[in-house]
Design a protein around this motif. Structure first.
Motif, PDB file in Angstrom:
ATOM      1  N   ILE A  94      22.320  48.212  45.596  1.00 28.30           N
ATOM      2  CA  ILE A  94      22.664  49.572  46.028  1.00 28.30           C
ATOM      3  C   ILE A  94      21.460  50.264  46.658  1.00 28.30           C
ATOM      4  O   ILE A  94      21.538  50.836  47.757  1.00 28.30           O
ATOM      5  CB  ILE A  94      23.189  50.394  44.840  1.00 28.30           C
ATOM      6  CG1 ILE A  94      24.552  49.862  44.384  1.00 28.30           C
ATOM      7  CG2 ILE A  94      23.301  51.880  45.212  1.00 28.30           C
ATOM      8  CD1 ILE A  94      25.036  50.460  43.082  1.00 28.30           C
ATOM      9  N   LEU A  95      20.322  50.206  45.974  1.00 30.10           N
ATOM     10  CA  LEU A  95      19.132  50.882  46.476  1.00 30.10           C
ATOM     11  C   LEU A  95      18.594  50.234  47.745  1.00 30.10           C
ATOM     12  O   LEU A  95      18.157  50.933  48.673  1.00 30.10           O
ATOM     13  CB  LEU A  95      18.040  50.893  45.393  1.00 30.10           C
ATOM     14  CG  LEU A  95      18.303  51.807  44.194  1.00 30.10           C
ATOM     15  CD1 LEU A  95      17.195  51.649  43.159  1.00 30.10           C
ATOM     16  CD2 LEU A  95      18.412  53.259  44.633  1.00 30.10           C
ATOM     17  N   ARG A  96      18.618  48.899  47.802  1.00 29.36           N
ATOM     18  CA  ARG A  96      18.125  48.225  49.007  1.00 29.36           C
ATOM     19  C   ARG A  96      19.005  48.567  50.196  1.00 29.36           C
ATOM     20  O   ARG A  96      18.519  48.844  51.304  1.00 29.36           O
ATOM     21  CB  ARG A  96      18.096  46.717  48.783  1.00 29.36           C
ATOM     22  CG  ARG A  96      17.450  45.942  49.927  1.00 29.36           C
ATOM     23  CD  ARG A  96      15.982  46.274  50.089  1.00 29.36           C
ATOM     24  NE  ARG A  96      15.193  45.789  48.970  1.00 29.36           N
ATOM     25  CZ  ARG A  96      13.909  46.058  48.782  1.00 29.36           C
ATOM     26  NH1 ARG A  96      13.260  46.822  49.654  1.00 29.36           N
ATOM     27  NH2 ARG A  96      13.253  45.583  47.748  1.00 29.36           N
ATOM     28  N   GLY A  97      20.333  48.575  49.983  1.00 28.69           N
ATOM     29  CA  GLY A  97      21.237  48.929  51.072  1.00 28.69           C
ATOM     30  C   GLY A  97      21.070  50.371  51.506  1.00 28.69           C
ATOM     31  O   GLY A  97      21.054  50.674  52.709  1.00 28.69           O
ATOM     32  N   LEU A  98      20.937  51.294  50.549  1.00 28.54           N
ATOM     33  CA  LEU A  98      20.726  52.701  50.877  1.00 28.54           C
ATOM     34  C   LEU A  98      19.422  52.910  51.641  1.00 28.54           C
ATOM     35  O   LEU A  98      19.360  53.714  52.578  1.00 28.54           O
ATOM     36  CB  LEU A  98      20.714  53.545  49.603  1.00 28.54           C
ATOM     37  CG  LEU A  98      22.069  53.939  49.010  1.00 28.54           C
ATOM     38  CD1 LEU A  98      21.864  54.685  47.700  1.00 28.54           C
ATOM     39  CD2 LEU A  98      22.852  54.800  49.996  1.00 28.54           C
ATOM     40  N   THR A  99      18.395  52.191  51.235  1.00 25.13           N
ATOM     41  CA  THR A  99      17.087  52.317  51.896  1.00 25.13           C
ATOM     42  C   THR A  99      17.185  51.948  53.368  1.00 25.13           C
ATOM     43  O   THR A  99      16.700  52.680  54.249  1.00 25.13           O
ATOM     44  CB  THR A  99      16.054  51.421  51.198  1.00 25.13           C
ATOM     45  OG1 THR A  99      15.965  51.776  49.821  1.00 25.13           O
ATOM     46  CG2 THR A  99      14.684  51.573  51.848  1.00 25.13           C
ATOM     47  N   ILE A 100      17.807  50.808  53.640  1.00 24.01           N
ATOM     48  CA  ILE A 100      17.945  50.368  55.032  1.00 24.01           C
ATOM     49  C   ILE A 100      18.853  51.321  55.810  1.00 24.01           C
ATOM     50  O   ILE A 100      18.556  51.698  56.955  1.00 24.01           O
ATOM     51  CB  ILE A 100      18.505  48.929  55.076  1.00 24.01           C
ATOM     52  CG1 ILE A 100      17.504  47.970  54.423  1.00 24.01           C
ATOM     53  CG2 ILE A 100      18.778  48.496  56.516  1.00 24.01           C
ATOM     54  CD1 ILE A 100      18.028  46.566  54.250  1.00 24.01           C
ATOM     55  N   PHE A 101      19.955  51.739  55.189  1.00 23.64           N
ATOM     56  CA  PHE A 101      20.893  52.642  55.863  1.00 23.64           C
ATOM     57  C   PHE A 101      20.240  53.977  56.204  1.00 23.64           C
ATOM     58  O   PHE A 101      20.359  54.480  57.331  1.00 23.64           O
ATOM     59  CB  PHE A 101      22.114  52.869  54.969  1.00 23.64           C
ATOM     60  CG  PHE A 101      23.033  53.944  55.476  1.00 23.64           C
ATOM     61  CD1 PHE A 101      23.888  53.696  56.539  1.00 23.64           C
ATOM     62  CD2 PHE A 101      23.034  55.216  54.904  1.00 23.64           C
ATOM     63  CE1 PHE A 101      24.734  54.698  57.017  1.00 23.64           C
ATOM     64  CE2 PHE A 101      23.870  56.212  55.375  1.00 23.64           C
ATOM     65  CZ  PHE A 101      24.723  55.955  56.434  1.00 23.64           C
ATOM     66  N   ILE A 102      19.553  54.568  55.237  1.00 29.19           N
ATOM     67  CA  ILE A 102      18.913  55.866  55.472  1.00 29.19           C
ATOM     68  C   ILE A 102      17.860  55.767  56.565  1.00 29.19           C
ATOM     69  O   ILE A 102      17.760  56.628  57.445  1.00 29.19           O
ATOM     70  CB  ILE A 102      18.281  56.396  54.167  1.00 29.19           C
ATOM     71  CG1 ILE A 102      19.366  56.749  53.149  1.00 29.19           C
ATOM     72  CG2 ILE A 102      17.397  57.609  54.433  1.00 29.19           C
ATOM     73  CD1 ILE A 102      18.829  57.076  51.770  1.00 29.19           C
ATOM     74  N   SER A 103      17.072  54.704  56.509  1.00 32.67           N
ATOM     75  CA  SER A 103      16.008  54.539  57.491  1.00 32.67           C
ATOM     76  C   SER A 103      16.554  54.370  58.902  1.00 32.67           C
ATOM     77  O   SER A 103      16.112  55.033  59.850  1.00 32.67           O
ATOM     78  CB  SER A 103      15.146  53.332  57.109  1.00 32.67           C
ATOM     79  OG  SER A 103      14.128  53.124  58.040  1.00 32.67           O
TER      80      SER A 103
END
Length: 378
Positions: A153-162
């Motif tokens: 979840i966090l890895r996906g959110l990190t890439i998405f937000i960036s």
């Protein structure tokens, strides 16, 4: 009255006899740090022999593997306390990348002060840590499953937000906006600069002979990353060995049901340990962002496993209830020395992963043997 005194004396003598029956060797073998201490001796001896002449143990070489060891140590302290409490957190690596992107995005892209971005990242990370702990407690699911979900979840959110905000996975420019910030220095500054200048003047430390830094010492201070590592190790050790809360951590990981029946707030202890693990991951992330002046969405990959391996090398049992912060710090030191030692020795760096696998297997075998000694199992 005399009879009572005689009985008390007999009890004390019996206690003394039981204590004397425990051999010094057995006492040493059940110390969590034993394996890590042996590992440190072997690793330092090996690299002194094969890489001692390459500058690995010169001041700049010591700083190289010291910084890497400090990185491992910061996340190992949090992982150690959580594992002793009987839980795992596999989201640590993703938390590092997530926190770094939050800091860079808020300070560079959105224009918030760096100190505010850092504090926000800590608040969000600690909140997620609390959520991890809450879900583990309330659902009864293994922490392995819950935190594995948050890893993705966090890895996906990190890439998405960036990507959705900057169209890239690396956000630079942090160093420029952090100039003069009151908090940024606590993570990216250096201490004892005057001492190192003095040592360079004495000839103990080399100076740059060319380039823009000509005349300056090659080692110009101790990074705050190392200061944070030492501070967290000291804090974790005191908390675990000198406080009632430390006893609660051992009890929660040893037998949570018995501990709860004895009045130990097991749920609160475990949630706080998840929060502390998230705090340590964010310290790591902030130091990296300040050091490189940028944040990357892929930072922290596999760090959760490296933290766990450091803790296991340090003598912690995978079943919880047993371990040592000092042992985890020694495990981190072994990692740092080996990773940089392979470079100084001219060995292919990919063999570092081979080392991780071998040392993990040996550490688990040793820890299993120690557990059987403690419990009397066969």
């Amino acid at each position: 009255m005399a009879t009572d005194d005689t009985s008390a004396k007999a009890i004390e003598e019996a206690k003394d006899e039981r204590l004397q029956k425990i051999s010094p060797l057995r006492k040493a073998l059940v110390r969590p740090e034993l394996g890590a201490i042996c590992g440190v001796i072997v690793v330092f001896g090996f690299f002194l022999a094969v890489a001692g002449s390459s500058g690995m143990f010169a001041p700049e070489g010591i700083m190289n593997w010291g910084v890497v060891s400090a990185q491992f140590a910061i996340i190992a302290v949090g992982a150690c306390l959580l594992m002793i409490a009987g839980e795992f957190d596999l989201s640590v690596g993703s938390m590092i990348g997530f926190s770094g992107i939050i800091i860079a995005l808020m300070s560079v892209t959105l224009g918030f002060p760096v100190w505010f971005a850092i504090l926000t990242a800590f608040v969000i990370a600690i909140t997620i840590g609390a959520l991890n702990g809450f879900l583990v407690i309330k659902t009864g699911l293994p922490s392995f499953i819950v935190t594995l979900a948050f890893l993705y979840i966090l890895r996906g959110l990190t890439i998405f937000i960036s990507i959705s905000t900057t169209r890239q996975t690396i956000i630079g420019g942090v160093r420029d906006v952090s100039e003069g910030d009151p908090i940024a220095w606590l993570f990216g500054g250096k201490i004892l600069k005057g001492l190192f200048v003095w040592l360079a003047d004495l000839g103990v430390i080399d100076k740059f002979v060319a380039g823009p830094r000509a005349g300056e010492p090659v080692v110009d201070g101790i990074p705050m990353l190392m200061v944070w590592a030492i501070a967290l190790i000291v804090f974790g050790h005191i908390l675990l060995t000198k406080t009632r809360f430390g006893n609660w951590i051992f009890a929660a990981g040893g037998d949570s049901v018995a501990a709860s029946n004895s009045g130990v707030p097991v749920q609160r202890v475990k949630i706080l340990m998840f929060m502390f693990t998230a705090f340590c991951a964010t310290v790591f992330a902030t130091c990296q962002v300040m050091e490189f002046g940028s944040a990357s969405a892929d930072r922290g990959v596999l760090k959760e496993f490296e933290a766990i391996i450091s803790v296991v090398i340090g003598g912690a049992l995978l079943t919880g209830g047993y371990g040592s912060v000092i042992g985890a710090a020694l495990g981190a030191l072994i990692f740092g020395v080996v990773q940089q030692g392979l470079f100084f020795a001219g060995v292919e760096s990919s063999l570092f992963r081979v080392f991780l696998g071998v040392i993990l297997l040996l550490a688990v075998i040793l820890n299993t043997y120690i557990r059987r000694m403690i419990t009397g199992e066969r």
